[in-house]
Design a protein around this motif. Structure first.
Motif, PDB file in Angstrom:
ATOM      1  N   ASP A  38       0.844  -1.409  -0.061  1.00  0.00           N
ATOM      2  CA  ASP A  38       0.059  -0.005  -0.017  1.00  0.00           C
ATOM      3  C   ASP A  38       0.870   1.222  -0.030  1.00  0.00           C
ATOM      4  O   ASP A  38       2.057   1.217   0.339  1.00  0.00           O
ATOM      5  N   GLY A  39       0.283   2.456  -0.324  1.00  0.00           N
ATOM      6  CA  GLY A  39       0.992   3.683  -0.330  1.00  0.00           C
ATOM      7  C   GLY A  39      -0.063   4.715   0.212  1.00  0.00           C
ATOM      8  O   GLY A  39      -1.094   4.516   0.385  1.00  0.00           O
ATOM      9  N   GLY A  40       0.662   5.726   0.084  1.00  0.00           N
ATOM     10  CA  GLY A  40      -0.101   7.015   0.822  1.00  0.00           C
ATOM     11  C   GLY A  40       0.415   7.498   2.142  1.00  0.00           C
ATOM     12  O   GLY A  40       0.419   6.626   3.015  1.00  0.00           O
ATOM     13  N   GLU A  41       0.101   8.675   2.586  1.00  0.00           N
ATOM     14  CA  GLU A  41       0.344   9.242   3.781  1.00  0.00           C
ATOM     15  C   GLU A  41      -0.977   9.520   4.635  1.00  0.00           C
ATOM     16  O   GLU A  41      -1.000   8.982   5.686  1.00  0.00           O
ATOM     17  N   GLN A  42      -1.605  10.311   4.173  1.00  0.00           N
ATOM     18  CA  GLN A  42      -2.919  10.767   4.597  1.00  0.00           C
ATOM     19  C   GLN A  42      -3.989   9.597   4.580  1.00  0.00           C
ATOM     20  O   GLN A  42      -3.933   8.920   3.438  1.00  0.00           O
TER      21      GLN A  42
END
Length: 131
Positions: A38-42
């Motif tokens: 998976d990816g993304g911060e928020q």
């Protein structure tokens, strides 16, 4: 579970794993795996996929600098993604695992890219205490 660098060639997931590790010996004993990427911060940026299949060793173990057409595409993709160029440098400690997906799906939990041998519960920082 272990975080790993990976590349996707359009058909298979490729992992470059240290061969003198518990992960390697576990996968040699039972090659069934589940992988979550998976990816993304928020929260609104989060996205991911879950892949299950069988890990197949491809090429030399451990990988040396000897040219090998079976892993050439994976090494080029890996070099471009993680090394900033077109040249992959084998370190003599890693080898290639290819996972042809039996199933693709959305992960139920949010977690970092990880390889989990089946029968072992994945860890996630978002699971409730005691899960």
């Amino acid at each position: 579970m272990a975080p790993l660098w990976f590349v996707w060639d359009g058909e298979s997931l490729w992992l470059n794993s240290i061969v003198r590790s518990k992960r390697w010996s576990d996968l040699r004993r039972d090659p069934r795996v589940a992988v979550v990427i998976d990816g993304g911060e928020q929260f609104h940026e989060l996205r991911g996929v879950e892949i299950s299949g069988v890990a197949e060793v491809v090429g030399e173990v451990p990988r040396t600098a000897t040219p090998d057409s079976r892993v050439a595409t994976a090494e080029l993709l890996f070099a471009r993604k993680y090394m900033g160029g077109d040249h992959f440098t084998a370190d003599g400690r890693h080898a290639w695992l290819r996972i042809a997906a039996d199933q693709l799906g959305l992960p139920e939990e949010r977690c970092v890219a990880a390889v989990v041998t089946l029968g072992v519960r994945p860890w996630s920082s978002t699971l409730p205490p005691g899960y």
